[in-house]
Design an enzyme around this catalytic site. Structure first.
Site, PDB file in Angstrom:
ATOM      1  N   ALA A   9       0.808  -1.209   0.000  1.00 20.61           N
ATOM      2  CA  ALA A   9       0.000   0.000   0.000  1.00 20.61           C
ATOM      3  C   ALA A   9       0.847   1.268   0.000  1.00 20.61           C
ATOM      4  CB  ALA A   9      -0.959   0.004   1.178  1.00 20.61           C
ATOM      5  N   THR A  10       2.065   1.190   0.491  1.00 25.42           N
ATOM      6  CA  THR A  10       2.934   2.364   0.420  1.00 25.42           C
ATOM      7  C   THR A  10       3.131   2.743  -1.048  1.00 25.42           C
ATOM      8  OG1 THR A  10       4.039   1.806   2.481  1.00 25.42           O
ATOM      9  CG2 THR A  10       5.243   3.247   0.974  1.00 25.42           C
ATOM     10  N   SER A  26      -3.514  -3.476   0.866  1.00 29.11           N
ATOM     11  CA  SER A  26      -2.305  -4.225   1.201  1.00 29.11           C
ATOM     12  C   SER A  26      -2.719  -5.631   1.619  1.00 29.11           C
ATOM     13  CB  SER A  26      -1.577  -3.529   2.351  1.00 29.11           C
ATOM     14  OG  SER A  26      -0.429  -4.258   2.705  1.00 29.11           O
ATOM     15  N   ALA A  27      -1.917  -6.627   1.244  1.00 33.40           N
ATOM     16  CA  ALA A  27      -2.279  -8.015   1.595  1.00 33.40           C
ATOM     17  C   ALA A  27      -2.002  -8.334   3.061  1.00 33.40           C
ATOM     18  CB  ALA A  27      -1.522  -8.998   0.701  1.00 33.40           C
ATOM     19  N   HIS A  28      -0.908  -7.765   3.609  1.00 31.71           N
ATOM     20  CA  HIS A  28      -0.465  -8.279   4.910  1.00 31.71           C
ATOM     21  C   HIS A  28      -1.271  -7.798   6.101  1.00 31.71           C
ATOM     22  CE1 HIS A  28       1.956  -4.961   6.828  1.00 31.71           C
ATOM     23  NE2 HIS A  28       2.040  -4.513   5.587  1.00 31.71           N
ATOM     24  N   GLN A  81      -6.895  -0.473   6.051  1.00 30.19           N
ATOM     25  CA  GLN A  81      -7.452  -0.949   7.327  1.00 30.19           C
ATOM     26  C   GLN A  81      -8.965  -1.178   7.251  1.00 30.19           C
ATOM     27  OE1 GLN A  81      -5.714  -1.753  10.117  1.00 30.19           O
ATOM     28  NE2 GLN A  81      -3.698  -0.968   9.545  1.00 30.19           N
ATOM     29  N   CYS A  86       4.694   2.190  13.132  1.00 37.92           N
ATOM     30  CA  CYS A  86       5.696   2.951  12.386  1.00 37.92           C
ATOM     31  C   CYS A  86       6.435   3.910  13.308  1.00 37.92           C
ATOM     32  CB  CYS A  86       5.030   3.751  11.287  1.00 37.92           C
ATOM     33  SG  CYS A  86       3.638   2.902  10.570  1.00 37.92           S
ATOM     34  N   THR A 126       8.095  -7.741 -13.424  1.00 36.54           N
ATOM     35  CA  THR A 126       7.541  -9.096 -13.504  1.00 36.54           C
ATOM     36  C   THR A 126       6.597  -9.325 -12.329  1.00 36.54           C
ATOM     37  OG1 THR A 126       9.553  -9.876 -14.560  1.00 36.54           O
ATOM     38  CG2 THR A 126       8.143 -11.558 -13.545  1.00 36.54           C
ATOM     39  N   ASN A 173      -5.470   3.726  10.924  1.00 39.18           N
ATOM     40  CA  ASN A 173      -4.716   2.574  11.418  1.00 39.18           C
ATOM     41  C   ASN A 173      -4.444   2.634  12.920  1.00 39.18           C
ATOM     42  OD1 ASN A 173      -3.149   4.698  10.008  1.00 39.18           O
ATOM     43  ND2 ASN A 173      -1.403   3.732  10.980  1.00 39.18           N
TER      44      ASN A 173
HETATM   45  C1  LIG Z   1      -0.011  -0.674   6.771  1.00 42.84           C
HETATM   46  C2  LIG Z   1      -0.617   0.515   6.126  1.00 42.84           C
HETATM   47  C3  LIG Z   1      -0.072   1.074   4.958  1.00 42.84           C
HETATM   48  C4  LIG Z   1       1.196   0.558   4.337  1.00 42.84           C
HETATM   49  O1  LIG Z   1       1.001  -0.681   3.716  1.00 42.84           O
HETATM   50  P1  LIG Z   1       2.269  -1.551   3.256  1.00 42.84           P
HETATM   51  O2  LIG Z   1       1.656  -2.615   2.402  1.00 42.84           O
HETATM   52  O3  LIG Z   1       2.853  -2.089   4.513  1.00 42.84           O
HETATM   53  O4  LIG Z   1       3.176  -0.665   2.503  1.00 42.84           O
HETATM   54  C5  LIG Z   1      -0.714   2.149   4.402  1.00 42.84           C
HETATM   55  N1  LIG Z   1      -1.822   2.665   4.944  1.00 42.84           N
HETATM   56  C6  LIG Z   1      -2.371   2.169   6.058  1.00 42.84           C
HETATM   57  C7  LIG Z   1      -3.603   2.766   6.609  1.00 42.84           C
HETATM   58  C8  LIG Z   1      -1.785   1.075   6.691  1.00 42.84           C
HETATM   59  O5  LIG Z   1      -2.324   0.599   7.807  1.00 42.84           O
END
Ligand SMILES: *Cc1c(COP(=O)(O)O)cnc(C)c1O
Length: 398
Positions: free
Chosen positions: A85-86, A215-217, A195, A340, A255, A167
């Site tokens: 997501a960054t 973001s997947a994680h 989130q 962070c 890729t 977040n």
């Molecule tokens: C974790 C987070 C991100 C960053 O996502 P990454 O995939 O870790 O780069 C961006 N925005 C919010 C609100 C998040 O919680």
């Protein structure tokens, strides 16, 4: 009187207890199994169009795209893979701002002071590149109002970015109404929905949102993969931030990381299937945790109690003589402020932005609950916090 917390874990609890799902989540075992297949057997390059290895990878990528699109009501061609997501936020904001400037449109951007750093720092870079940015200050509840947003609009406003769910404090911004305002004025609207995905229902068919980051994680998928939803719109071609082979309609070369992508797809599909049931279960646990803490003297909830995802409880406690409560919760993984910022001793900028004093902000704990959270864990955490706080108070007054 409350029973003191046990010194060893009660039945059903193993240490350490993880209550930091807002920072990251474990990969669901079902997701990890599928990913493994695509690391070893099904290793083809999705861009190899002349043989079966490539076709297999392409099919898997297409399926994952449909799974991610399916969770949020997007079309297949509207999902662009990124490294997280960054990167999605960078591509959305820089890609739009530069594309619109080269069309001779305005240079004013709007965002909120409590956004993730991936939005705020991108906005600061755009300021240095000559754009004007308004950073809206949310109220004490963490929310911005429509009037406030309307008042910030200028004739040369081209882009607005407001996160769906914060977040740190879990509050839900009025995205549907903000989208209407932007659409009426032809302002491109970006939403960081990291989130929100898998926590609340998102329907891009009805929301007037042009760009949305995922973001997947944070959703039981792997780290290092994300997506940007780009609404189909021939009038807006995002300026790529990574040049190369022209993958992803020229918006993001490189890729495709097939194993990461299938992991994200599977994780999002699973999140969709579990959304209602998991949300209700986690809400009950979160409310139980708050019920166990809210009567302690001097405790304050951070962020609106109503417009909030079930997964988040951010609470400030009075400082103890031994430092913050967070520093004494041994065996319990929580976040003090945001992940962070936890390396730095500085109080959370989000809590400062909603008007908390540095002292109150420094003594905040973010409990973020997730798929693995159990009632036994919640009861243990509540009992432990009570024990730390009541012992401290007793010692202070003895
Ligand atoms: C974790 C987070 C991100 C960053 O996502 P990454 O995939 O870790 O780069 C961006 N925005 C919010 C609100 C998040 O919680």
């Amino acid at each position: 009187m409350n029973a003191p917390a046990p010194c060893c874990p009660p039945a059903g609890v193993t240490f350490p207890i993880y209550l930091d799902y807002g920072a990251t989540t474990p990969v669901d075992p079902q997701v990890a199994r599928i990913m493994c297949d695509f690391l070893t057997d099904k290793f083809g390059n999705a861009a190899s169009s002349s043989h079966a290895f490539g076709w297999e990878a392409r099919r898997a990528v297409d399926k994952a795209r449909a799974q991610v699109a399916g969770l949020v009501g997007a079309q297949l061609g509207e999902i662009v893979w990124t490294s997280g997501a960054t990167e999605s936020n960078n591509l959305a904001l820089k890609g739009t701002a530069h594309a619109l400037r080269s069309q001779g449109r305005g240079k004013h951007l709007i965002t909120v002071a409590t956004e993730h750093k991936a939005v705020l720092d991108t906005m600061h870079t755009l300021e240095r590149a000559g754009f004007d940015v308004t950073f809206l200050q949310p109220g004490a509840d963490g929310l911005i109002t429509l009037d406030q947003f309307r008042a910030a609009l200028r004739p040369d406003t081209i882009l607005a970015s407001v996160m769906y769910v914060n977040n740190e404090i879990g509050v839900i911004q009025p995205i549907a109404a903000l989208g209407e305002l932007c659409a009426e004025r032809g302002i491109v609207f970006h939403v960081d929905a990291v989130q929100a995905a898998g926590k609340i229902a998102i329907d891009l068919q009805t929301l007037k949102v042009d760009l949305m980051s995922f973001s997947a994680h944070k959703v039981y998928g792997p780290k290092g993969i994300g997506a940007l939803y780009v609404r189909h719109n021939p009038a807006l071609k995002l300026e790529a931030q990574i040049d190369g082979g022209g993958h992803e309609n020229g918006m993001r070369s490189g890729t495709l990381a097939t194993h990461q992508i299938v992991g994200m797809g599977e994780a999002f599909a699973l999140a969709g299937r579990l959304l209602d049931e998991e949300g209700a279960r986690i809400r009950a646990l979160r409310d139980r945790l708050w019920a166990g803490l809210s009567d302690l003297p001097g405790v304050q909830l951070n962020g609106c109690a109503l417009h909030r995802v079930p997964h988040n409880l951010n609470v400030s406690f009075p400082p103890t003589r031994y430092g913050t409560l967070a520093s004494q919760l041994l065996g319990i993984a929580v976040s003090a402020g945001s992940a962070c910022n936890s390396a730095a001793a500085a109080p959370s900028f989000v809590l400062l932005a909603i008007g908390r004093s540095p002292e109150v902000a420094r003594n905040a704990v973010r409990f973020s609950l997730g798929r693995g959270t159990t009632q036994a864990e919640i009861d243990y955490v509540a009992a432990t916090v009570r024990q730390v706080m009541t012992l401290d108070a007793a010692e202070l007054h003895s």
